[in-house]
Write an enzyme that holds these catalytic residues in place. Structure first.
Site, PDB file in Angstrom:
ATOM      1  CB  CYS A   1       1.961   9.225   9.953  1.00  0.00           C
ATOM      2  SG  CYS A   1       1.591  10.591  11.055  1.00  0.00           S
ATOM      3  CG  ASN A   2       1.320   4.480   5.113  1.00  0.00           C
ATOM      4  OD1 ASN A   2       1.822   4.699   4.018  1.00  0.00           O
ATOM      5  ND2 ASN A   2       1.194   3.265   5.609  1.00  0.00           N
TER       6      ASN A   2
END
Length: 707
Positions: free
Chosen positions: A365-366
């Protein structure tokens, strides 16, 4: 169990969970909005928890408010939704993201290397700001930071991909800074006397594993007026009139804790803080995890293929002097082939599952960090999506380039054994080698792993193909109907080793009512009712066991003769009252999927092919290869088993069950691994707590013991 995802969620300890269980049986709480004695006690527990949290961050209620939230994302959203950006100077909504910090009023900024929960806030503030900036972390080290008013910088305290970031005091003096501390608090205590950000958002499960679903927003008291609550809910007002627009918000903390708070979860926090103290405090935890990370990096960097090429590509920032202060307990990497191509992270994750290793893969999630370290561009993201790539999917390579990475992260309960199992997995599965890898079992303890059952097989007819099911009923003889039938010729038992013709047959039992036998090409089919009245036969000796049998009759015998192209064939069935069946040595044979994989890779053979050749009843996943040899007993859920012996292998595993052809490579690989010892593979087990009506199921948890 080698758990290497502490950045995702650290784990609660056994002591912590036991203390929590005791607390839950003694604790009775109520709605803190009520005024009876239990409600007042609940209010006191909540107040005490606020003070305990502030003490942990080395501050007091004189300087910070504590607002309880659902998680970090919820805390960040409270700030973005309620932050006072002042009056905008531009019309319309922001249409472009700037790569530099802007000056002036009404700005919102965040790092490239930010969690999606931070990046997503730009859409919350879109109509409230004049500029949105997404900047490299180096920008905050610059001397000249533009002057701003009514502006918010959501600052990632530590990248969940790699490293912690340092807060520039000049930035704090000009911007309202909201620190996303979710990744940082998993291994470091944020000292709010050293830095005094306006807001801090985090989740408690990141610190001590439990409870989940509860976080906090710390708000600096002299910054509280920079966010303004414009709505209300239950428990948040001092006065309200439903017929007019009149309402007066209650105190600051309760204004943002809409509705009834998670009182039981808040009460459980105390046990989490006690757990940290039992470990010597966060400083001791940080030293421990940094040491493990350093050892892991050293091992990963040492891995090379026979041609000298590196196996592991570690993502780092070379200009940073590595220390506990500048490096989190995280290692992000990809595995590289001997030809410099990449192994996909999905393949790595699947091999980890076989070995019982739990880690994180993908972009975590980056996306900003993935772009930075993997060389992905914005154009490539859109192009990859057109090719079907989605967040969280299994598309790990596009045009030979990785779309994500592998991440390991350490916590207070991590051990060197976790690293050792990871090393074995990489050596076994990804280091190019001409000889089979022989793992050392001395440093590993099988009782620390939590494998599961992945396959269950029975063999209705001995030496004929298996039947795979997700659930089997147990009997004193093993799985119900396992090896209940036997083919003989001229009164001599047929087995696959001497009579590969048996591979032409498949057999299954339908609804406990019929035995179906088919030729492999399915051109001929025989159905035998399980209730068939059978003729008693002389007792047969199978593997040194005398077993009472019944003859299934002439019609069945004739069918077998035609199918196998033999004469004088009969099908025998174990007599109903017999406590034995036609298994060789024990009711069950258990094998380890990782051991299968290791041999399969050595001889370049399909894993499923080898699984079929080893003819096991139970296959487990989640152990390093061959560590099953050390077990003395085991449990599958509440079913208990003792280890009878190891299964000594013969040339039967050389027979291809599909064709009947023989290939000695599997037996030779096993011989090479055992190195002058008996060629064993798998363990024989016997149930020690049998009761009628018991079942074993795929997906069941398994525990092994060495005593």
């Amino acid at each position: 169990m080698p758990y290497l995802d502490h950045a995702g969620s650290t784990l609660p300890s056994k002591t912590q969970l036991e203390e929590l269980a005791k607390l839950q049986t003694q604790l009775i709480l109520a709605n803190p909005h009520s005024h009876h004695s239990t409600a007042i006690k609940t209010q006191q527990i909540v107040s005490s928890a606020r003070h305990r949290i502030l003490r942990y961050f080395n501050t007091t209620a004189d300087d910070y408010f504590v607002v309880f939230t659902n998680n970090t994302t919820h805390a960040l959203k409270i700030v973005a939704e309620n932050f006072n950006f002042g009056h905008r100077t531009q019309e319309g909504v922001v249409s472009e993201i700037s790569a530099v910090l802007k000056g002036g009023p009404s700005n919102f900024a965040y790092f490239n290397d930010s969690h999606h929960s931070v990046v997503g806030l730009r859409h919350v503030v879109l109509g409230k700001v004049d500029a949105i900036s997404c900047v490299n972390e180096d920008v905050v080290k610059e001397e000249c930071i533009p002057k701003v008013e009514n502006s918010l910088f959501v600052f990632t305290a530590m990248s969940n991909f790699l490293i912690p970031f340092q807060i520039n005091e000049k930035l704090i003096s000009g911007w309202s800074v909201c620190v996303d501390a979710a990744a940082l608090v998993s291994g470091t205590r944020l000292d709010l006397t050293a830095h005094r950000p306006n807001f801090v958002a985090f989740s408690f499960y990141k610190i001590f594993g439990y409870p989940t679903g509860i976080g906090a927003l710390l708000v600096k008291k002299d910054s509280s007026k920079s966010i303004e609550k414009t709505s209300f809910a239950g428990g948040t007002v001092q006065s309200v009139d439903e017929m007019t627009m009149h309402f007066v918000i209650r105190d600051f903390e309760r204004a943002y804790e809409e509705g009834t708070i998670n009182s039981y979860g808040i009460a459980q926090l105390q046990k989490g803080f006690e757990e940290i103290e039992r470990c010597g405090g966060m400083q001791a935890i940080r030293a421990h995890t940094y040491d493990l990370r350093s050892k892991a990096v050293q091992i990963l960097q040492s891995k090379t293929h026979p041609n000298g090429k590196k196996v592991v590509e570690i993502y780092s920032q070379p200009h940073i002097q590595v220390s506990p202060e500048t490096q989190g307990a995280i290692v992000a990497f990809n595995l590289v082939r001997p030809d410099n191509g990449y192994y996909g992270y999905t393949e790595v994750e699947k091999m980890c599952a076989i070995f019982g290793i739990e880690l994180r893969t993908g972009c975590f999630c980056n996306i900003g960090a993935c772009k930075k370290y993997l060389g992905i561009t914005s154009e490539m993201i859109k192009e990859n999506m057109s090719k079907g790539k989605r967040c969280g999917d299994e598309i790990d390579l596009i045009n030979g380039r990785p779309t994500g990475a592998v991440r390991i992260s350490f916590g207070r309960m991590s051990t060197e054994q976790d690293i050792e199992v990871l090393k074995q997995m990489i050596d076994t599965c990804f280091v190019s080698s001409e000889k089979v890898f022989s793992p050392s079992l001395q440093s590993l303890k099988i009782d620390s792993f939590l494998p599961t059952v992945v396959n269950l097989f029975s063999f209705p007819i001995k030496s004929v193909g298996s039947v795979a099911k997700s659930r089997y009923e147990l009997t004193p003889r093993g799985f119900k109907h396992d090896r209940e039938f036997l083919v003989v010729k001229d009164d001599v038992t047929l087995n696959l080793k001497m009579h590969p013709e048996l591979c032409r047959l498949t057999a299954t039992i339908v609804n406990d009512e019929e035995l179906h036998i088919q030729t492999f090409d399915q051109n001929d089919n025989l159905v035998i009712p399980m209730s068939l009245s059978l003729k008693e036969n002389d007792a047969k000796v199978v593997c040194k066991k005398t077993i009472a049998t019944f003859d299934c009759g002439d019609k069945v015998g004739q069918w077998l003769e035609n199918a196998l192209d033999m004469t004088n064939c009969r099908l025998l069935r174990v007599a109903g009252e017999s406590k034995k069946n036609f298994v060789n040595d024990s009711p069950f044979l258990l094998i380890n999927e990782a051991s299968v994989y290791m041999l399969a890779r050595h001889i370049d053979m399909d894993v499923q092919d080898i699984l079929t050749r080893f003819r096991s009843n139970i296959v487990v996943r989640g152990l390093p290869p061959f560590i099953e040899d050390t077990a003395k007993r085991l449990s599958i859920e509440n079913l208990e088993f003792e280890v009878v012996d190891k299964c000594t292998r013969c040339e039967m595993i050389c027979v291809d069950p599909m064709t009947g052809e023989k290939d000695p490579s599997l037996l030779l690989a096993l011989r090479d691994y055992r190195n002058k010892q008996k060629m064993t593979f798998g363990i024989y087990i016997r149930q020690s707590n049998f009761e009628p009506g018991q079942f074993v199921e795929a997906g069941s948890a398994v525990r092994f013991f060495t005593d």
